[in-house]
Design a protein around this motif. Structure first.
Motif, PDB file in Angstrom:
ATOM      1  N   TRP A  85       0.826  -1.209   0.000  1.00  0.00           N
ATOM      2  CA  TRP A  85       0.000   0.000   0.000  1.00  0.00           C
ATOM      3  C   TRP A  85       0.861   1.260   0.000  1.00  0.00           C
ATOM      4  N   ASP A  86       0.256   2.331  -0.485  1.00  0.00           N
ATOM      5  CA  ASP A  86       0.861   3.662  -0.470  1.00  0.00           C
ATOM      6  C   ASP A  86      -0.198   4.663  -0.038  1.00  0.00           C
ATOM      7  N   PHE A  87       0.245   5.753   0.592  1.00  0.00           N
ATOM      8  CA  PHE A  87      -0.648   6.850   0.951  1.00  0.00           C
ATOM      9  C   PHE A  87      -0.293   8.062   0.095  1.00  0.00           C
ATOM     10  N   VAL A  88      -1.299   8.658  -0.532  1.00  0.00           N
ATOM     11  CA  VAL A  88      -1.116   9.916  -1.261  1.00  0.00           C
ATOM     12  C   VAL A  88      -1.854  11.000  -0.476  1.00  0.00           C
ATOM     13  N   PHE A  89      -1.101  11.902   0.141  1.00  0.00           N
ATOM     14  CA  PHE A  89      -1.687  13.015   0.874  1.00  0.00           C
ATOM     15  C   PHE A  89      -1.819  14.207  -0.068  1.00  0.00           C
ATOM     16  N   VAL A  90      -3.037  14.673  -0.265  1.00  0.00           N
ATOM     17  CA  VAL A  90      -3.276  15.803  -1.157  1.00  0.00           C
ATOM     18  C   VAL A  90      -3.514  17.040  -0.293  1.00  0.00           C
ATOM     19  N   THR A  91      -2.567  17.966  -0.343  1.00  0.00           N
ATOM     20  CA  THR A  91      -2.650  19.181   0.470  1.00  0.00           C
ATOM     21  C   THR A  91      -2.635  20.452  -0.372  1.00  0.00           C
ATOM     22  N   ASP A  92      -2.167  20.367  -1.610  1.00  0.00           N
ATOM     23  CA  ASP A  92      -2.155  21.534  -2.480  1.00  0.00           C
ATOM     24  C   ASP A  92      -3.591  21.987  -2.748  1.00  0.00           C
ATOM     25  N   PRO A  93      -3.897  23.270  -2.540  1.00  0.00           N
ATOM     26  CA  PRO A  93      -5.283  23.740  -2.686  1.00  0.00           C
ATOM     27  C   PRO A  93      -5.911  23.416  -4.037  1.00  0.00           C
ATOM     28  N   GLU A  94      -5.162  23.586  -5.129  1.00  0.00           N
ATOM     29  CA  GLU A  94      -5.734  23.305  -6.450  1.00  0.00           C
ATOM     30  C   GLU A  94      -5.984  21.811  -6.640  1.00  0.00           C
ATOM     31  N   GLN A  95      -5.032  20.996  -6.166  1.00  0.00           N
ATOM     32  CA  GLN A  95      -5.227  19.551  -6.258  1.00  0.00           C
ATOM     33  C   GLN A  95      -6.437  19.109  -5.435  1.00  0.00           C
ATOM     34  N   ARG A  96      -6.571  19.675  -4.253  1.00  0.00           N
ATOM     35  CA  ARG A  96      -7.718  19.346  -3.401  1.00  0.00           C
ATOM     36  C   ARG A  96      -9.022  19.744  -4.082  1.00  0.00           C
ATOM     37  N   ARG A  97      -9.016  20.925  -4.687  1.00  0.00           N
ATOM     38  CA  ARG A  97     -10.224  21.402  -5.356  1.00  0.00           C
ATOM     39  C   ARG A  97     -10.625  20.469  -6.486  1.00  0.00           C
ATOM     40  N   ASP A  98      -9.641  20.046  -7.293  1.00  0.00           N
ATOM     41  CA  ASP A  98      -9.954  19.194  -8.435  1.00  0.00           C
ATOM     42  C   ASP A  98     -10.381  17.795  -7.987  1.00  0.00           C
ATOM     43  N   LEU A  99      -9.720  17.268  -6.954  1.00  0.00           N
ATOM     44  CA  LEU A  99     -10.095  15.959  -6.442  1.00  0.00           C
ATOM     45  C   LEU A  99     -11.477  16.015  -5.791  1.00  0.00           C
ATOM     46  N   LEU A 140     -20.500  17.519   4.307  1.00  0.00           N
ATOM     47  CA  LEU A 140     -19.195  17.199   3.730  1.00  0.00           C
ATOM     48  C   LEU A 140     -19.134  17.640   2.270  1.00  0.00           C
ATOM     49  N   VAL A 141     -20.221  17.482   1.550  1.00  0.00           N
ATOM     50  CA  VAL A 141     -20.274  17.956   0.154  1.00  0.00           C
ATOM     51  C   VAL A 141     -19.939  19.447   0.099  1.00  0.00           C
ATOM     52  N   ASP A 142     -20.448  20.208   1.052  1.00  0.00           N
ATOM     53  CA  ASP A 142     -20.240  21.660   1.061  1.00  0.00           C
ATOM     54  C   ASP A 142     -18.797  22.052   1.366  1.00  0.00           C
ATOM     55  N   ILE A 143     -18.097  21.245   2.179  1.00  0.00           N
ATOM     56  CA  ILE A 143     -16.788  21.696   2.685  1.00  0.00           C
ATOM     57  C   ILE A 143     -15.603  20.886   2.195  1.00  0.00           C
ATOM     58  N   ILE A 144     -15.823  19.805   1.454  1.00  0.00           N
ATOM     59  CA  ILE A 144     -14.734  18.862   1.213  1.00  0.00           C
ATOM     60  C   ILE A 144     -13.527  19.507   0.538  1.00  0.00           C
ATOM     61  N   ASP A 145     -13.743  20.486  -0.315  1.00  0.00           N
ATOM     62  CA  ASP A 145     -12.608  21.125  -0.967  1.00  0.00           C
ATOM     63  C   ASP A 145     -11.809  22.009  -0.008  1.00  0.00           C
ATOM     64  N   GLN A 146     -12.392  22.302   1.163  1.00  0.00           N
ATOM     65  CA  GLN A 146     -11.714  23.132   2.153  1.00  0.00           C
ATOM     66  C   GLN A 146     -10.970  22.308   3.208  1.00  0.00           C
ATOM     67  N   VAL A 147     -11.239  21.014   3.259  1.00  0.00           N
ATOM     68  CA  VAL A 147     -10.557  20.157   4.234  1.00  0.00           C
ATOM     69  C   VAL A 147      -9.060  20.185   3.930  1.00  0.00           C
ATOM     70  N   PRO A 148      -8.209  20.418   4.932  1.00  0.00           N
ATOM     71  CA  PRO A 148      -6.782  20.661   4.658  1.00  0.00           C
ATOM     72  C   PRO A 148      -6.025  19.486   4.057  1.00  0.00           C
ATOM     73  N   VAL A 149      -6.492  18.259   4.309  1.00  0.00           N
ATOM     74  CA  VAL A 149      -5.784  17.085   3.794  1.00  0.00           C
ATOM     75  C   VAL A 149      -6.803  16.089   3.252  1.00  0.00           C
ATOM     76  N   LEU A 150      -6.568  15.606   2.046  1.00  0.00           N
ATOM     77  CA  LEU A 150      -7.339  14.505   1.482  1.00  0.00           C
ATOM     78  C   LEU A 150      -6.374  13.347   1.254  1.00  0.00           C
TER      79      LEU A 150
END
Length: 223
Positions: free
Chosen positions: A57-71, A112-122
């Motif tokens: 297994w691997d973990f991909v932490f998405v913290t970049d705001p643009e990456q978070r927004r797109d994901l 969660l639908v409303d805030i998911i792009d604002q969560v600091p880590v995905l």
């Protein structure tokens, strides 16, 4: 260089296991999560068992705001698709008491639908496979998921013990190929398991959830 001290909650093992909740409403989107805290939790997750000790297994932490927004956009698209058949009717154990059934969960999902792009880590946990043909056999699938889920759960427990909240979600997997392209994952040999929002919790006073008596879910020798 010495590791920075990371504050932990004063929880017994039983308290940790019974108060690690699926957190949606109480994710604090205003506070960044230091990378050191995520790495600390990931180190503990590395100790989880996996099939043949292969640690695929691997973990991909998405913290970049643009990456978070797109994901997050892919996750929302997945949420907008018709629900899978297992969510329509059928037996369920979470409706036996007021406030713990599907309406309450649906309400927290809308939040969660409303805030998911604002969560600091995905967090996107992944499992490496020789090819996607491995996903076609139930026995092999059981080994694949069984090699990844213990590590993710260990991460979630470690996160809770440090004051972080998490929740296992999967809607973005309706667009797994697009997510793989966004994250630079080799689609044919890397399977995404979930998308796990990670954030500090608003308060830490989580309680055990209401559940049916254990005698209703435990069977001895036969069903």
């Amino acid at each position: 260089m010495s590791q920075p001290e990371i504050r932990r909650l004063d929880l017994t093992p039983d308290e940790l296991l019974t108060t690690t909740r699926a957190v949606r409403r109480r994710l604090d989107v205003t506070r960044p999560v230091p990378r050191e805290v995520l790495l600390d939790c990931a180190r503990l997750a590395q100790q989880a068992p996996s099939g043949s000790n292969r640690q695929r297994w691997d973990f991909v932490f998405v913290t970049d705001p643009e990456q978070r927004r797109d994901l997050a956009a892919l996750w929302r698209e997945g949420m907008a698709r018709p629900a899978a058949p297992q969510f329509h009717g059928g037996p369920s154990r979470h409706d036996y008491t007021e406030g713990s059934g599907w309406p309450a969960i649906a309400d927290s999902l809308r939040h969660l639908v409303d805030i998911i792009d604002q969560v600091p880590v995905l967090l996107v946990p992944c499992i490496q496979v020789s090819s996607r043909a491995e996903l076609g056999d139930p026995a092999t699938q059981a080994g694949i998921w069984g090699s990844a889920l213990p590590a993710v759960w260990s991460f979630m427990l470690a996160a809770r013990s440090r004051g972080l909240g998490t929740v296992w979600t999967t809607p973005h997997l309706n667009y797994e190929r697009e997510a793989a392209e966004l994250l630079g994952l080799p689609y044919e040999t890397t399977v995404q398991c979930a998308l796990v929002p990670v954030a500090w919790t608003i308060g830490t006073d989580f309680k055990p959830a209401r559940r049916v008596p254990v005698t209703e879910v435990v069977h001895w020798d036969r069903w």
